[in-house]
Design a protein around this motif. Structure first.
Motif, PDB file in Angstrom:
ATOM      1  N   TRP A 147      27.850  48.586  35.397  1.00 16.30           N
ATOM      2  CA  TRP A 147      27.673  49.203  36.308  1.00 16.30           C
ATOM      3  C   TRP A 147      27.373  48.972  37.586  1.00 16.30           C
ATOM      4  O   TRP A 147      27.816  47.370  37.906  1.00 16.30           O
ATOM      5  N   LYS A 192      24.070  52.948  41.184  1.00 19.35           N
ATOM      6  CA  LYS A 192      24.310  53.790  39.794  1.00 19.35           C
ATOM      7  C   LYS A 192      22.519  53.131  38.913  1.00 19.35           C
ATOM      8  O   LYS A 192      21.767  53.688  38.508  1.00 19.35           O
ATOM      9  N   TYR A 193      22.934  51.416  39.019  1.00 24.53           N
ATOM     10  CA  TYR A 193      21.191  51.088  38.106  1.00 24.53           C
ATOM     11  C   TYR A 193      20.351  51.725  38.568  1.00 24.53           C
ATOM     12  O   TYR A 193      19.167  51.332  38.046  1.00 24.53           O
ATOM     13  N   SER A 216      19.753  54.504  40.172  1.00 24.61           N
ATOM     14  CA  SER A 216      19.521  56.004  39.698  1.00 24.61           C
ATOM     15  C   SER A 216      19.077  55.720  38.691  1.00 24.61           C
ATOM     16  O   SER A 216      17.854  56.787  38.194  1.00 24.61           O
ATOM     17  N   LEU A 217      19.496  54.851  37.631  1.00 22.37           N
ATOM     18  CA  LEU A 217      18.744  54.717  36.175  1.00 22.37           C
ATOM     19  C   LEU A 217      17.872  54.687  36.522  1.00 22.37           C
ATOM     20  O   LEU A 217      16.597  55.674  35.711  1.00 22.37           O
ATOM     21  N   LYS A 265      15.784  57.387  37.591  1.00 23.71           N
ATOM     22  CA  LYS A 265      15.571  58.579  36.202  1.00 23.71           C
ATOM     23  C   LYS A 265      14.399  58.589  35.184  1.00 23.71           C
ATOM     24  O   LYS A 265      14.412  59.239  34.812  1.00 23.71           O
ATOM     25  N   SER A 286      26.706  57.889  31.416  1.00 24.83           N
ATOM     26  CA  SER A 286      25.242  58.054  32.240  1.00 24.83           C
ATOM     27  C   SER A 286      24.440  57.282  32.311  1.00 24.83           C
ATOM     28  O   SER A 286      24.432  57.725  31.543  1.00 24.83           O
ATOM     29  N   GLU A 287      23.700  57.861  33.390  1.00 25.24           N
ATOM     30  CA  GLU A 287      22.428  57.368  33.637  1.00 25.24           C
ATOM     31  C   GLU A 287      22.014  58.344  32.066  1.00 25.24           C
ATOM     32  O   GLU A 287      20.722  57.821  31.786  1.00 25.24           O
ATOM     33  N   GLU A 288      21.997  59.156  31.878  1.00 23.40           N
ATOM     34  CA  GLU A 288      21.125  60.799  30.884  1.00 23.40           C
ATOM     35  C   GLU A 288      21.995  59.875  29.820  1.00 23.40           C
ATOM     36  O   GLU A 288      20.424  60.332  28.799  1.00 23.40           O
ATOM     37  N   VAL A 299      21.802  57.136  29.054  1.00 21.31           N
ATOM     38  CA  VAL A 299      20.913  55.903  28.368  1.00 21.31           C
ATOM     39  C   VAL A 299      19.383  56.391  28.072  1.00 21.31           C
ATOM     40  O   VAL A 299      18.058  55.809  27.104  1.00 21.31           O
TER      41      VAL A 299
END
Length: 348
Positions: A196, A200-201, A203-204, A207, A333-335, A337
């Motif tokens: 990624w 996005k990282y 965002s991870l 979250k 997606s982050e979800e 993970v």
């Protein structure tokens, strides 16, 4: 072929990347199990020699820094060990000639490269990767060529008690206790695998902090390739439970030591992920469906981990036909993970 009654003096050669050298550790173990009285050595580059340190299956670690003017120095060193067998785990022209000039009688390579043919090297075929198997299993084929019989390809890295204590003390000084849920994120691959972008990282991380706010977590960031902009954004979260230790990793052995303290480890398919695998850490790995990057060939091998792979359907629809354009950015997606982390926390 060779005299099985004579002591085998076996050299295992792999001078490429971190993850690839992790893949030879099962062969080292199985060679020792099969030939307990043999002399076993490795030839690696200076960085990856750290992966072999303290390995009880290895008698000597020989280093090649791959510099042009050091070719004959390595040959001279190899001659001193009087090897009877050499296993070239990855086609490497330089190493093939070094083994030949070192006078090693029985040398095994992969396929039939020109330099392997003219140096009279024995060959193991990967059969065009059909069926697709794990790279550690392909490495084991080399050991099977000289008499090893096994299907055990579990990776392993060994730490001394002193190193484990150093790692615990390192984190204790940073207010990270043994009871904390230590979650390591390695954001980057140095070009070795699709992954990624930093947005996005980031965002991870956000979250994760929200989802696991009720847990005594500590986030540990380890990738040296994180950009200054990304580091600044992390710092501006003002979250004292996030620790960036990337600039305190002075060599690969430091990364190994500190990773040994992880409870969970997340990374794309890259060397640090395979280090965590070899340390039997619970891992979540990020994978493209591209043939050379799939879990079937570069996956985590311990049974306490989860592969997240872009689906074949999504890949066929969104990746380029030659797979050079990868859709891993939107295919996972982050979800995904966070859900994987939740599942792993249920495993003792």
């Amino acid at each position: 072929m060779f005299n099985s009654r004579k002591q085998k003096r076996i050299l295992v050669v792999r001078t490429d990347r971190v993850g690839d050298v992790c893949y030879i550790t099962p062969a080292l173990r199985e060679l020792r199990r099969t030939f307990p009285d043999s002399y076993i050595a490795t030839l690696t580059n200076p960085n990856t020699s750290n992966l072999i340190k303290n390995n009880p299956n290895v008698d000597a670690i020989i280093i090649d820094n791959l510099a042009k003017d050091k070719f004959w120095k390595v040959v001279k060193e190899l001659r001193k060990h009087r090897f009877t067998h050499a296993l070239l785990m990855q086609p490497t022209e330089r190493a093939a000639y070094q083994l030949f000039f070192a006078g090693i009688p029985y040398r095994v390579g992969i396929g039939r490269k020109f330099y392997e043919v003219i140096t009279f090297m024995h060959s193991v075929s990967r059969n065009k990767f059909i069926p697709l198997r794990h790279e550690a299993d392909y490495c084991m084929d080399m050991a099977r060529k000289i008499g090893v019989t096994t299907n055990n390809i579990k990776l392993e890295i060994f730490l001394s008690d002193e190193e484990r204590k150093e790692a615990k003390d390192f984190f204790a000084k940073r207010d990270v206790s043994e009871s904390d849920l230590k979650v390591f994120f390695h954001f980057g691959s140095l070009g070795s695998a699709p992954h990624w972008n930093e947005e996005k990282y980031f965002s991870l991380v956000q979250k994760f902090c929200s989802t696991f706010s009720d847990k005594p977590y500590k986030i540990i960031l380890t990738a040296k390739e994180m950009s200054p902009e990304f580091r600044l954004k992390i710092a501006q979260l003002y979250n004292t439970r996030i620790h960036d230790i990337s600039n305190e990793l002075y060599d690969l052995r430091d990364l190994i030591k500190y990773t040994s303290q992880a409870d969970l480890f997340f990374a794309p398919s890259t060397g640090p992920l395979h280090i965590a695998d070899a340390l039997n850490i619970k891992c979540v790995g990020l994978y493209c469906h591209r043939y050379a990057s799939r879990p079937q060939i570069h996956g985590i091998l311990n049974d306490r981990s989860i592969h997240l792979e872009v689906s074949e359907e999504y890949c066929n629809k969104n990746c380029s036909a030659d797979k050079e354009k990868c859709a891993i950015q939107t295919g996972l997606s982050e979800e995904d993970v966070l859900e994987a982390f939740q599942k792993l926390l249920l495993i003792k």
